[in-house]
Structures are given as C-alpha cells and as structure tokens.
Design a protein around this motif. Structure first.
Motif, PDB file in Angstrom:
ATOM      1  N   LEU A  80      -7.244   5.140  -1.212  1.00 53.27           N
ATOM      2  CA  LEU A  80      -6.583   4.744   0.024  1.00 53.27           C
ATOM      3  C   LEU A  80      -5.176   4.200  -0.212  1.00 53.27           C
ATOM      4  O   LEU A  80      -4.548   3.676   0.708  1.00 53.27           O
ATOM      5  CB  LEU A  80      -7.445   3.714   0.770  1.00 53.27           C
ATOM      6  CG  LEU A  80      -8.783   4.244   1.275  1.00 53.27           C
ATOM      7  CD1 LEU A  80      -9.610   3.127   1.896  1.00 53.27           C
ATOM      8  CD2 LEU A  80      -8.579   5.387   2.277  1.00 53.27           C
ATOM      9  N   GLY A  81      -4.685   4.321  -1.440  1.00 52.30           N
ATOM     10  CA  GLY A  81      -3.316   3.930  -1.744  1.00 52.30           C
ATOM     11  C   GLY A  81      -3.123   2.443  -1.996  1.00 52.30           C
ATOM     12  O   GLY A  81      -2.000   1.970  -2.093  1.00 52.30           O
ATOM     13  N   VAL A 127       0.852  -1.188   0.000  1.00 54.22           N
ATOM     14  CA  VAL A 127       0.000   0.000   0.000  1.00 54.22           C
ATOM     15  C   VAL A 127       0.890   1.241   0.000  1.00 54.22           C
ATOM     16  O   VAL A 127       1.877   1.316   0.741  1.00 54.22           O
ATOM     17  CB  VAL A 127      -0.949  -0.004   1.232  1.00 54.22           C
ATOM     18  CG1 VAL A 127      -1.756   1.283   1.302  1.00 54.22           C
ATOM     19  CG2 VAL A 127      -1.874  -1.219   1.183  1.00 54.22           C
ATOM     20  N   ASP A 128       0.541   2.203  -0.824  1.00 52.14           N
ATOM     21  CA  ASP A 128       1.297   3.456  -0.915  1.00 52.14           C
ATOM     22  C   ASP A 128       0.879   4.385   0.223  1.00 52.14           C
ATOM     23  O   ASP A 128       0.159   5.358   0.029  1.00 52.14           O
ATOM     24  CB  ASP A 128       1.063   4.121  -2.279  1.00 52.14           C
ATOM     25  CG  ASP A 128       1.815   5.435  -2.420  1.00 52.14           C
ATOM     26  OD1 ASP A 128       2.752   5.690  -1.642  1.00 52.14           O
ATOM     27  OD2 ASP A 128       1.444   6.210  -3.326  1.00 52.14           O
ATOM     28  N   VAL A 129       1.340   4.042   1.408  1.00 52.36           N
ATOM     29  CA  VAL A 129       0.967   4.797   2.607  1.00 52.36           C
ATOM     30  C   VAL A 129       1.502   6.222   2.536  1.00 52.36           C
ATOM     31  O   VAL A 129       0.754   7.183   2.761  1.00 52.36           O
ATOM     32  CB  VAL A 129       1.473   4.081   3.881  1.00 52.36           C
ATOM     33  CG1 VAL A 129       1.294   4.962   5.108  1.00 52.36           C
ATOM     34  CG2 VAL A 129       0.746   2.754   4.068  1.00 52.36           C
ATOM     35  N   ILE A 178      -6.398  11.186   9.853  1.00 54.50           N
ATOM     36  CA  ILE A 178      -7.542  11.208   8.930  1.00 54.50           C
ATOM     37  C   ILE A 178      -7.479   9.993   8.009  1.00 54.50           C
ATOM     38  O   ILE A 178      -8.485   9.329   7.756  1.00 54.50           O
ATOM     39  CB  ILE A 178      -7.579  12.518   8.111  1.00 54.50           C
ATOM     40  CG1 ILE A 178      -7.900  13.700   9.029  1.00 54.50           C
ATOM     41  CG2 ILE A 178      -8.629  12.430   6.999  1.00 54.50           C
ATOM     42  CD1 ILE A 178      -7.818  15.056   8.358  1.00 54.50           C
ATOM     43  N   TYR A 179      -6.283   9.682   7.521  1.00 55.44           N
ATOM     44  CA  TYR A 179      -6.101   8.509   6.672  1.00 55.44           C
ATOM     45  C   TYR A 179      -6.553   7.240   7.404  1.00 55.44           C
ATOM     46  O   TYR A 179      -7.298   6.429   6.857  1.00 55.44           O
ATOM     47  CB  TYR A 179      -4.638   8.417   6.253  1.00 55.44           C
ATOM     48  CG  TYR A 179      -4.270   7.218   5.424  1.00 55.44           C
ATOM     49  CD1 TYR A 179      -5.024   6.839   4.309  1.00 55.44           C
ATOM     50  CD2 TYR A 179      -3.141   6.468   5.718  1.00 55.44           C
ATOM     51  CE1 TYR A 179      -4.663   5.748   3.535  1.00 55.44           C
ATOM     52  CE2 TYR A 179      -2.776   5.374   4.946  1.00 55.44           C
ATOM     53  CZ  TYR A 179      -3.545   5.019   3.865  1.00 55.44           C
ATOM     54  OH  TYR A 179      -3.190   3.932   3.094  1.00 55.44           O
ATOM     55  N   ILE A 180      -6.127   7.095   8.638  1.00 53.24           N
ATOM     56  CA  ILE A 180      -6.501   5.921   9.428  1.00 53.24           C
ATOM     57  C   ILE A 180      -8.006   5.876   9.662  1.00 53.24           C
ATOM     58  O   ILE A 180      -8.614   4.804   9.630  1.00 53.24           O
ATOM     59  CB  ILE A 180      -5.707   5.876  10.747  1.00 53.24           C
ATOM     60  CG1 ILE A 180      -4.241   5.574  10.435  1.00 53.24           C
ATOM     61  CG2 ILE A 180      -6.287   4.850  11.706  1.00 53.24           C
ATOM     62  CD1 ILE A 180      -3.291   5.709  11.597  1.00 53.24           C
TER      63      ILE A 180
END
Length: 121
Positions: free
Chosen positions: A75-76, A17-19, A32-34
């Motif tokens: 979400l990557g 995943v492109d975190v 926010i991502y989480i």
C-alpha cells in the motif's frame, strides 16, 4: 467524493506514503487503491504483532510482523513496512533487544496511517 479522495491521498503523501508509486502499481486506478486502503484499519495487523512480542513468541512475531510489512509495503507505506521489517528480523534472531523502540515506531506509524484513512473515507 472527488475532494474527499484527493484529501485522503494528499494526507497520506504528507505522512510519507508513496501514493503516486502505489497508484501506478494499481494500473493508475486510485479508486482500487482507495478500496484497499479502506480495509487497512479494519484488518488490525498491529495488535497481533504487539501480542506476539509480549508473549515472546518469536514464530508468531515473525509471521505477524511479516504480514504487516507486506501489506503496508503493497500500500506504499514504506516507513511502516521498514519499521515492521526490523521487528521481523529480531523475531528471526529470537531477540527482543530494542524491541520496545521498534514497537513504538510501528505503533505510531500504524496509528497515523489508520487515522488518516478513517478520517478521510
């Protein structure tokens, strides 16, 4: 809390995943991502794709694969997004050629990402 957050992000990175790129698009706010990641497993996007393929409903397959592609891209989850895109293209062509392999790939990627999120949030 900080350790759990870091573990989640590290596990997602290991899964491809492109975190970093995604957190950057989220204005460098990993919280926010989480928050969005936590929703992902609960909004079952794979079952509708699977059902549409089984029903040979190409319009529904196109729509559901498109949604999964878009959400996962946002979400990557690049590999999942690309795998869902293959299904979307087949649906647009009203073709099920090789769909079993594509569905297996999507299911594997989807389940892996969901597992990581559930185990680390």
């Amino acid at each position: 809390m900080e350790q759990l957050r870091e573990k989640l992000l590290d596990e997602l990175k290991k899964a491809g995943v492109d975190v970093d790129g995604t957190v950057s698009r989220f204005m460098d706010n990993s919280e926010i991502y989480i928050k969005f990641l936590k929703r992902f497993p609960d909004e079952d996007r794979f079952t509708p794709v699977k059902e549409a393929a089984a029903e040979k409903d190409f319009d529904k397959l196109n729509q559901t694969a498109h949604k999964l592609k878009g959400v996962s891209a946002n979400l990557g989850m690049t590999a999942l997004s690309e795998a869902a895109h293959k299904i979307e293209l087949k649906a647009k062509e009203s073709s099920l050629d090789g769909i079993d392999g594509d569905m297996e790939a999507v299911e594997k990627l989807y389940n892996e990402v969901c597992r990581i999120i559930r185990e680390n949030t």
